[in-house]
Structure formats: C-alpha cells, structure tokens
Design a protein around this motif. Structure first.
Motif, short mmCIF file in Angstrom:
data_model
loop_
_atom_site.label_atom_id
_atom_site.label_comp_id
_atom_site.label_asym_id
_atom_site.label_seq_id
_atom_site.Cartn_x
_atom_site.Cartn_y
_atom_site.Cartn_z
N ILE A 20 25.86 -65.06 -59.28
CA ILE A 20 26.82 -63.83 -59.21
C ILE A 20 26.46 -62.21 -58.97
O ILE A 20 27.56 -61.68 -59.26
N GLY A 21 25.13 -62.90 -59.85
CA GLY A 21 24.34 -60.92 -59.95
C GLY A 21 24.28 -60.66 -58.32
O GLY A 21 23.70 -59.87 -58.43
N ALA A 22 24.18 -61.36 -57.57
CA ALA A 22 23.45 -61.01 -56.49
C ALA A 22 24.68 -60.45 -55.57
O ALA A 22 25.17 -59.80 -54.58
N PRO A 98 24.64 -65.13 -50.84
CA PRO A 98 24.71 -64.36 -49.94
C PRO A 98 23.01 -63.76 -49.39
O PRO A 98 22.41 -63.69 -49.91
N LEU A 99 23.38 -64.09 -47.57
CA LEU A 99 22.06 -62.86 -47.23
C LEU A 99 22.31 -61.40 -46.50
O LEU A 99 21.59 -61.03 -46.86
N GLU A 100 23.35 -60.54 -47.42
CA GLU A 100 23.62 -59.05 -47.56
C GLU A 100 23.60 -58.94 -48.56
O GLU A 100 23.77 -59.64 -50.21
N SER A 101 23.94 -57.38 -48.64
CA SER A 101 23.79 -57.11 -50.08
C SER A 101 25.18 -56.90 -50.46
O SER A 101 25.46 -56.47 -49.89
N PRO A 102 25.74 -56.57 -51.77
CA PRO A 102 27.28 -56.36 -51.62
C PRO A 102 27.24 -55.41 -51.29
O PRO A 102 28.93 -55.37 -50.82
N MET A 252 17.87 -68.24 -41.17
CA MET A 252 19.11 -66.78 -42.51
C MET A 252 19.06 -65.56 -41.53
O MET A 252 20.17 -65.39 -41.06
N ALA A 253 17.72 -65.47 -41.37
CA ALA A 253 17.74 -63.65 -41.23
C ALA A 253 18.48 -63.61 -40.22
O ALA A 253 18.53 -62.36 -39.72
N THR A 254 18.49 -64.24 -38.42
CA THR A 254 19.04 -63.62 -37.52
C THR A 254 19.94 -64.29 -37.31
O THR A 254 20.33 -64.16 -35.92
N SER A 255 20.52 -65.01 -38.23
CA SER A 255 22.27 -65.59 -38.08
C SER A 255 23.15 -64.86 -37.47
O SER A 255 24.03 -65.35 -36.98
N GLY A 256 23.07 -64.07 -38.25
CA GLY A 256 24.19 -62.91 -38.28
C GLY A 256 25.13 -62.98 -39.11
O GLY A 256 26.25 -62.39 -39.01
N LYS A 257 24.73 -63.83 -39.86
CA LYS A 257 26.03 -64.23 -41.17
C LYS A 257 25.60 -63.15 -42.33
O LYS A 257 24.79 -63.00 -42.74
N LEU A 258 26.89 -63.90 -43.44
CA LEU A 258 26.97 -62.64 -44.45
C LEU A 258 25.98 -63.57 -45.88
O LEU A 258 25.65 -63.20 -46.91
N ILE A 272 15.31 -68.28 -52.25
CA ILE A 272 16.16 -67.80 -52.99
C ILE A 272 15.34 -66.23 -53.47
O ILE A 272 15.68 -65.24 -53.23
N GLU A 273 14.36 -66.74 -54.13
CA GLU A 273 13.58 -65.92 -54.49
C GLU A 273 12.94 -64.36 -53.43
O GLU A 273 13.20 -63.00 -53.45
N GLN A 274 12.70 -64.86 -51.85
CA GLN A 274 12.08 -64.56 -51.12
C GLN A 274 13.84 -63.79 -50.38
O GLN A 274 13.66 -62.85 -49.69
N LEU A 275 15.14 -64.38 -50.43
CA LEU A 275 16.57 -64.08 -50.26
C LEU A 275 16.11 -62.14 -50.70
O LEU A 275 16.97 -61.16 -50.22
N ASP A 276 16.36 -63.04 -52.58
CA ASP A 276 16.78 -61.22 -52.89
C ASP A 276 15.38 -60.40 -52.31
O ASP A 276 15.89 -58.78 -52.07
#
Length: 284
Positions: A20-22, A98-102, A252-258, A272-276
């Motif tokens: 939720i926070g992300a 999420p793989l992207e920011s809000p 994940m980073a190169t997938s183009g997904k959200l 998850i820490e690395q994604l953040d």
C-alpha cells in the motif's frame, strides 16, 4: 486522473502494508478486500490509514472458486460507489508489487487513456486447456460432504455445458488494469444477466475468464490491449507462479511492465528493498 488500486489480500499484514505504501500518491487510492477468514485485528492500518478503504461485507474466498469473483465484484462496487472520480481500476493481489513509482504508473495510464489492459486468449482455439472449466460442472464454490462425488456423477449424467448469452470465452490471468467505465459495464452486465452469474458459479477458476469474456463480447473490445502489465514467471511449471527473488531483478527491470508477482517479504525481503531503491533512484 485518479487510480483505484483494488487489492485482494488474505495474509501477511507487513507485506500488505508495504505494498500500500509503495502504491500511494496524490492520484492513487487503495481499496482492500481482506478475506473474511483473516483476522482484521492483524491489519489495523486498513482502518486508520489515509488513502485506504477496507471493502465492507468481506467474502470467504476459496482457491479456484467463484468467491474470488464475488470479492472482486464487491471491490468494484465499493470503488464505483465511493464518489471519487477515478479513471482506472487496477486489480492486484497482496503478493504483488509495483515496478514503477506512483507517478510513473499514473503517467503511463494517462498516456494510454481509454485502453483496457488484460490477458484475453480465445479458449476454444488458443487456451484450450481451459475448455473443461467451461464444458464440465464444477462444485468448487460449494461446501457439503461428498461434493466431488456428486460432481463426478453430474458430469457423467448431464450433457456438456455451453456458454450462456452467446458469449465467446476468453481469458488467462485474472490481474488487470481497467478503465472505470469498463468496470461499471461489468457490474451492470452481471446485474442484468443472472444466467451468466449462475454459469460461472459452476466454473473452476472463473476469475480468469469472466471479466475478460464480458468485455471481449462488449463495445469495449476495441479498447482491449492483450497485456496485463504484470511480470509473472511461470517457468517452474507449477500451479502458482515462481516467488521472485533478487536474481529476477534485471528481468523485471527490462520487462517494460508496471507490476510484478509474486513476492514473499518474510522469505525474500531483499528483492523488495532493491525494487524500492530502483524506483527511488529513477525519481531523483
């Protein structure tokens, strides 16, 4: 444009809180359907957090049963009745991230306004392993002694089922990102077609077919994009996708997904820490 994130959750309060926070930002609001079996006392943040709405009248959700469709419908109903002016409804599980920011998610959907993102493969000539879900009777949504024996004899004695209302079935992944107009259409369609509800209550894993089929057989077909915007790894060949770890970060980073699924914060917190960190670095 505001985005409503509808999260279906049943466990892992810490992970749900982090998800939720992300997702939260000025243009996002989270609606959470918490499985009725879950102890709400373990999720106090669902009752006192700004930007979060707990879906009332929670459903006891069973795997592969119509109950998960019902939980989603109640979430859709809460969103459309909220009085908030949403442009999109994004359906997630509590094991997603999420793989992207809000702001990145918002900007993507603003650029693609009016499009509906979901997987929809024709059942009869492409996703053929799903045919028995529709042609046979399944009592997964019901609870009584000997139900599978009853199910066996029903399928022996009765003719194969056929799709109601002239629908051409499509589907695959249940996770999707829809315009609020498409969500309203789904709710109105189900209200007007009780025979469709009855049919899918006897279908195994109807959550992977019902919403896609309704929209595919509607005026919204021209708006559909056959992409659910999720990175999901099925390479293990199991009934559930692979739990993602740090070794999956580059893919994940190169997938183009959200978004991506699924994650386990208790077992693999580092991913998850690395994604953040990546999301934060890209915002700077």
């Amino acid at each position: 444009m505001k985005i409503a994130h509808l999260i279906l959750a049943h466990t892992a309060p810490a992970q749900l809180s982090k998800l939720i926070g992300a997702l939260q930002g000025g243009n996002a609001h989270c609606f959470v359907h918490l499985d009725r079996k879950a102890d709400l006392n373990s999720f106090p943040f669902l009752l006192d957090s700004a930007g979060v709405t707990l879906v009332a009248d929670r459903v006891d959700v069973g795997w592969g049963a119509y109950s998960i469709v019902e939980a989603t419908i109640r979430g859709f109903g809460a969103i459309t009745a909220s009085g908030m002016d949403f442009g999109y409804v994004n359906l997630l599980s509590g094991a997603d991230y999420p793989l992207e920011s809000p702001s990145g998610i918002h900007d993507f959907l603003a650029r693609n306004s009016g499009k509906n993102f979901m997987e929809y493969y024709p059942v009869y000539n492409q996703w053929t392993e799903a045919i028995p879900r529709l042609s046979q009777y399944h009592l997964t949504n019901y609870h009584f002694p000997g139900k599978y024996l009853v199910q066996k004899y029903i399928n022996k004695l009765l003719p194969e089922r056929s799709m109601p209302a002239g629908l051409e079935p499509v589907g695959r992944s249940q996770w999707m990102t829809l315009t609020v107009d498409a969500v309203r259409y789904i709710l109105e369609y189900l209200q007007a077609h009780p025979e469709v509800v009855r049919f899918f209550k006897l279908t195994w894993a109807p959550d992977e077919i019902i919403f896609q089929t309704i929209l595919y057989n509607s005026p919204f077909r021209s708006t559909l994009v056959n992409d659910n915007l999720r990175y999901i790894d099925w390479s293990d060949g199991q009934a559930s996708p692979k739990v993602l770890t740090e070794e999956d970060l580059e893919r994940m980073a190169t997938s183009g997904k959200l978004f991506a699924r699924k994650f386990d914060l208790a077992r693999f917190p580092a991913v998850i820490e690395q994604l953040d960190k990546r999301i934060k670095d890209h915002q700077m």
